[in-house]
Design a protein around this motif. Structure first.
Motif, PDB file in Angstrom:
ATOM      1  N   GLU A 116      73.466  40.146 -35.568  1.00  0.00           N
ATOM      2  CA  GLU A 116      72.081  40.395 -35.975  1.00  0.00           C
ATOM      3  C   GLU A 116      71.833  41.894 -36.068  1.00  0.00           C
ATOM      4  OE1 GLU A 116      67.526  38.991 -35.192  1.00  0.00           O
ATOM      5  OE2 GLU A 116      69.199  37.796 -34.446  1.00  0.00           O
ATOM      6  N   ILE A 117      71.318  42.327 -37.231  1.00  0.00           N
ATOM      7  CA  ILE A 117      71.031  43.741 -37.484  1.00  0.00           C
ATOM      8  C   ILE A 117      69.589  44.057 -37.115  1.00  0.00           C
ATOM      9  CG2 ILE A 117      70.963  45.550 -39.249  1.00  0.00           C
ATOM     10  CD1 ILE A 117      73.782  44.453 -38.629  1.00  0.00           C
ATOM     11  N   GLY A 118      68.664  43.146 -37.414  1.00  0.00           N
ATOM     12  CA  GLY A 118      67.256  43.359 -37.137  1.00  0.00           C
ATOM     13  C   GLY A 118      66.398  42.510 -38.060  1.00  0.00           C
ATOM     14  N   THR A 119      65.144  42.909 -38.228  1.00  0.00           N
ATOM     15  CA  THR A 119      64.176  42.181 -39.046  1.00  0.00           C
ATOM     16  C   THR A 119      63.637  43.107 -40.123  1.00  0.00           C
ATOM     17  OG1 THR A 119      63.560  40.878 -37.112  1.00  0.00           O
ATOM     18  CG2 THR A 119      62.028  40.860 -38.953  1.00  0.00           C
ATOM     19  N   VAL A 120      63.496  42.587 -41.347  1.00  0.00           N
ATOM     20  CA  VAL A 120      62.940  43.399 -42.436  1.00  0.00           C
ATOM     21  C   VAL A 120      61.472  43.681 -42.115  1.00  0.00           C
ATOM     22  CG1 VAL A 120      62.447  43.538 -44.902  1.00  0.00           C
ATOM     23  CG2 VAL A 120      64.507  42.344 -44.128  1.00  0.00           C
ATOM     24  N   SER A 121      61.129  44.969 -42.006  1.00  0.00           N
ATOM     25  CA  SER A 121      59.766  45.353 -41.639  1.00  0.00           C
ATOM     26  C   SER A 121      59.013  46.021 -42.785  1.00  0.00           C
ATOM     27  CB  SER A 121      59.783  46.287 -40.425  1.00  0.00           C
ATOM     28  OG  SER A 121      60.568  47.429 -40.698  1.00  0.00           O
ATOM     29  N   GLU A 122      59.746  46.497 -43.803  1.00  0.00           N
ATOM     30  CA  GLU A 122      59.106  47.196 -44.915  1.00  0.00           C
ATOM     31  C   GLU A 122      60.034  47.176 -46.114  1.00  0.00           C
ATOM     32  OE1 GLU A 122      57.154  51.617 -45.759  1.00  0.00           O
ATOM     33  OE2 GLU A 122      58.424  51.322 -44.023  1.00  0.00           O
ATOM     34  N   TRP A 132      65.293  47.995 -48.134  1.00  0.00           N
ATOM     35  CA  TRP A 132      64.618  47.282 -47.063  1.00  0.00           C
ATOM     36  C   TRP A 132      64.775  48.053 -45.760  1.00  0.00           C
ATOM     37  CZ3 TRP A 132      67.190  41.897 -48.226  1.00  0.00           C
ATOM     38  CH2 TRP A 132      66.703  41.418 -49.439  1.00  0.00           C
ATOM     39  N   THR A 133      63.677  48.251 -45.047  1.00  0.00           N
ATOM     40  CA  THR A 133      63.731  48.827 -43.705  1.00  0.00           C
ATOM     41  C   THR A 133      63.969  47.663 -42.755  1.00  0.00           C
ATOM     42  OG1 THR A 133      62.157  50.544 -44.322  1.00  0.00           O
ATOM     43  CG2 THR A 133      62.487  50.164 -41.971  1.00  0.00           C
ATOM     44  N   VAL A 134      65.091  47.718 -42.047  1.00  0.00           N
ATOM     45  CA  VAL A 134      65.464  46.660 -41.113  1.00  0.00           C
ATOM     46  C   VAL A 134      65.379  47.245 -39.703  1.00  0.00           C
ATOM     47  CG1 VAL A 134      67.277  45.057 -40.393  1.00  0.00           C
ATOM     48  CG2 VAL A 134      66.942  45.568 -42.828  1.00  0.00           C
ATOM     49  N   THR A 135      64.452  46.711 -38.924  1.00  0.00           N
ATOM     50  CA  THR A 135      64.183  47.242 -37.591  1.00  0.00           C
ATOM     51  C   THR A 135      64.859  46.369 -36.538  1.00  0.00           C
ATOM     52  OG1 THR A 135      62.051  48.027 -38.419  1.00  0.00           O
ATOM     53  CG2 THR A 135      62.341  47.960 -36.022  1.00  0.00           C
ATOM     54  N   PRO A 136      65.781  46.967 -35.748  1.00  0.00           N
ATOM     55  CA  PRO A 136      66.424  46.201 -34.675  1.00  0.00           C
ATOM     56  C   PRO A 136      65.496  46.086 -33.465  1.00  0.00           C
ATOM     57  CG  PRO A 136      67.272  48.446 -34.714  1.00  0.00           C
ATOM     58  CD  PRO A 136      66.298  48.330 -35.868  1.00  0.00           C
ATOM     59  N   ALA A 137      65.887  45.234 -32.517  1.00  0.00           N
ATOM     60  CA  ALA A 137      65.094  45.072 -31.294  1.00  0.00           C
ATOM     61  C   ALA A 137      64.999  46.401 -30.549  1.00  0.00           C
ATOM     62  CB  ALA A 137      65.708  43.997 -30.407  1.00  0.00           C
ATOM     63  N   GLU A 138      66.081  47.170 -30.573  1.00  0.00           N
ATOM     64  CA  GLU A 138      66.106  48.491 -29.943  1.00  0.00           C
ATOM     65  C   GLU A 138      66.808  49.458 -30.890  1.00  0.00           C
ATOM     66  OE1 GLU A 138      68.051  48.295 -26.184  1.00  0.00           O
ATOM     67  OE2 GLU A 138      66.645  46.840 -25.366  1.00  0.00           O
ATOM     68  N   GLY A 139      66.364  50.691 -30.878  1.00  0.00           N
ATOM     69  CA  GLY A 139      67.021  51.713 -31.684  1.00  0.00           C
ATOM     70  C   GLY A 139      66.279  52.010 -32.981  1.00  0.00           C
ATOM     71  N   LYS A 140      66.911  52.837 -33.787  1.00  0.00           N
ATOM     72  CA  LYS A 140      66.306  53.300 -35.035  1.00  0.00           C
ATOM     73  C   LYS A 140      66.453  52.259 -36.146  1.00  0.00           C
ATOM     74  CE  LYS A 140      67.084  58.197 -34.217  1.00  0.00           C
ATOM     75  NZ  LYS A 140      67.650  59.426 -34.761  1.00  0.00           N
ATOM     76  N   PRO A 141      65.519  52.279 -37.100  1.00  0.00           N
ATOM     77  CA  PRO A 141      65.619  51.354 -38.233  1.00  0.00           C
ATOM     78  C   PRO A 141      66.827  51.670 -39.129  1.00  0.00           C
ATOM     79  CG  PRO A 141      63.549  52.606 -38.312  1.00  0.00           C
ATOM     80  CD  PRO A 141      64.329  53.103 -37.154  1.00  0.00           C
ATOM     81  N   ILE A 163      74.062  39.878 -45.078  1.00  0.00           N
ATOM     82  CA  ILE A 163      74.541  41.048 -45.806  1.00  0.00           C
ATOM     83  C   ILE A 163      76.014  41.285 -45.512  1.00  0.00           C
ATOM     84  CG2 ILE A 163      72.263  42.154 -45.783  1.00  0.00           C
ATOM     85  CD1 ILE A 163      73.417  44.112 -43.634  1.00  0.00           C
ATOM     86  N   GLU A 164      76.677  41.991 -46.432  1.00  0.00           N
ATOM     87  CA  GLU A 164      78.038  42.479 -46.182  1.00  0.00           C
ATOM     88  C   GLU A 164      77.880  43.873 -45.639  1.00  0.00           C
ATOM     89  OE1 GLU A 164      81.901  43.890 -48.719  1.00  0.00           O
ATOM     90  OE2 GLU A 164      80.893  42.073 -49.377  1.00  0.00           O
ATOM     91  N   LEU A 165      78.452  44.095 -44.476  1.00  0.00           N
ATOM     92  CA  LEU A 165      78.323  45.373 -43.801  1.00  0.00           C
ATOM     93  C   LEU A 165      79.329  46.351 -44.374  1.00  0.00           C
ATOM     94  CD1 LEU A 165      76.551  46.590 -41.642  1.00  0.00           C
ATOM     95  CD2 LEU A 165      78.258  45.951 -39.961  1.00  0.00           C
ATOM     96  N   MET A 166      78.882  47.214 -45.286  1.00  0.00           N
ATOM     97  CA  MET A 166      79.765  48.198 -45.902  1.00  0.00           C
ATOM     98  C   MET A 166      79.877  49.426 -44.997  1.00  0.00           C
ATOM     99  SD  MET A 166      78.267  47.843 -49.744  1.00  0.00           S
ATOM    100  CE  MET A 166      79.591  48.589 -50.653  1.00  0.00           C
ATOM    101  N   ASP A 167      80.975  50.170 -45.120  1.00  0.00           N
ATOM    102  CA  ASP A 167      81.170  51.369 -44.313  1.00  0.00           C
ATOM    103  C   ASP A 167      80.001  52.334 -44.486  1.00  0.00           C
ATOM    104  OD1 ASP A 167      83.567  50.479 -43.339  1.00  0.00           O
ATOM    105  OD2 ASP A 167      84.802  51.590 -44.777  1.00  0.00           O
ATOM    106  N   GLY A 168      79.489  52.847 -43.364  1.00  0.00           N
ATOM    107  CA  GLY A 168      78.415  53.835 -43.400  1.00  0.00           C
ATOM    108  C   GLY A 168      77.018  53.283 -43.584  1.00  0.00           C
ATOM    109  N   LEU A 169      76.897  51.978 -43.752  1.00  0.00           N
ATOM    110  CA  LEU A 169      75.585  51.398 -44.045  1.00  0.00           C
ATOM    111  C   LEU A 169      74.622  51.525 -42.873  1.00  0.00           C
ATOM    112  CD1 LEU A 169      74.163  50.014 -46.395  1.00  0.00           C
ATOM    113  CD2 LEU A 169      74.798  47.828 -45.410  1.00  0.00           C
ATOM    114  N   LEU A 170      75.099  51.402 -41.656  1.00  0.00           N
ATOM    115  CA  LEU A 170      74.217  51.453 -40.489  1.00  0.00           C
ATOM    116  C   LEU A 170      74.274  52.774 -39.734  1.00  0.00           C
ATOM    117  CD1 LEU A 170      74.725  47.870 -39.008  1.00  0.00           C
ATOM    118  CD2 LEU A 170      73.055  48.656 -40.691  1.00  0.00           C
ATOM    119  N   SER A 171      74.891  53.794 -40.319  1.00  0.00           N
ATOM    120  CA  SER A 171      74.984  55.069 -39.592  1.00  0.00           C
ATOM    121  C   SER A 171      73.778  55.931 -39.800  1.00  0.00           C
ATOM    122  CB  SER A 171      76.223  55.830 -40.020  1.00  0.00           C
ATOM    123  OG  SER A 171      76.298  55.965 -41.413  1.00  0.00           O
TER     124      SER A 171
END
Length: 171
Positions: A116-122, A132-141, A163-171
């Motif tokens: 789980e990455i988070g929830t779409v918030s915006e 899409w802004t995806v906000t996790p339970a903790e940490g930065k969007p 989603i397919e997690l591509m390199d650098g997508l969540l950094s």
């Protein structure tokens, strides 16, 4: 009855009853067409003000609207900061793989492996594609581009996006 945001009145424009609207819809020409029935929800009020669009034109990044029965600035001044909404019966059928913002916002985002990455918030429009802004339970969007290479499946009924997690997508 469900109501869906299509814009916000951010100011008046001139003295002839025009309001400056920041659209929050992919279909401003359809939503703000002459004769469209809209509801304006004012802050601190539960009762909508029903209006009918008398004119619509674009000016810079705004939509300028006038409403029937509101011929001058004094009539529309009180509508400033109002949220413009349409009822669920005003929503039109979309093509396959097209979604309304309210269908995407609030969806859980998972990787193909189930993480789980988070929830779409915006949702932000960038011109090329939505992000899409995806906000996790903790940490930065996280910012996820809505492109085929990344978004693999959208299940509106279950409110889950894979989603397919591509390199650098969540950094």
């Amino acid at each position: 009855m469900e109501w869906y945001n299509v814009g916000k009145i951010v100011n008046t424009h001139g003295i002839r009853g025009e309001v400056r609207v920041m659209a929050t819809t992919d279909f401003p020409d359809e939503r703000f067409s002459i004769g469209s029935k809209l509801a304006i929800f004012m802050p601190k009020s539960k009762t909508p003000i029903y209006v009918t669009v008398a004119s619509h034109r674009k000016h810079k990044n705004f939509n300028l609207l006038t409403f029937e029965g509101y011929p001058n600035i004094n009539d529309v001044e009180k509508l400033r900061d109002g949220i413009i909404k349409v009822s669920e019966k005003e929503l039109t059928e979309l093509d396959e793989h097209e979604y309304y913002y309210h269908e995407i916002i609030g969806c859980r985002v998972l990787t193909e492996t189930g993480e789980e990455i988070g929830t779409v918030s915006e949702i932000m429009e960038t011109g090329a594609n939505d992000v899409w802004t995806v906000t996790p339970a903790e940490g930065k969007p996280h910012y996820i581009p809505y492109i085929e290479d990344v978004v693999k499946e959208i299940d509106i009924e279950e409110k889950v996006i894979t989603i397919e997690l591509m390199d650098g997508l969540l950094s």
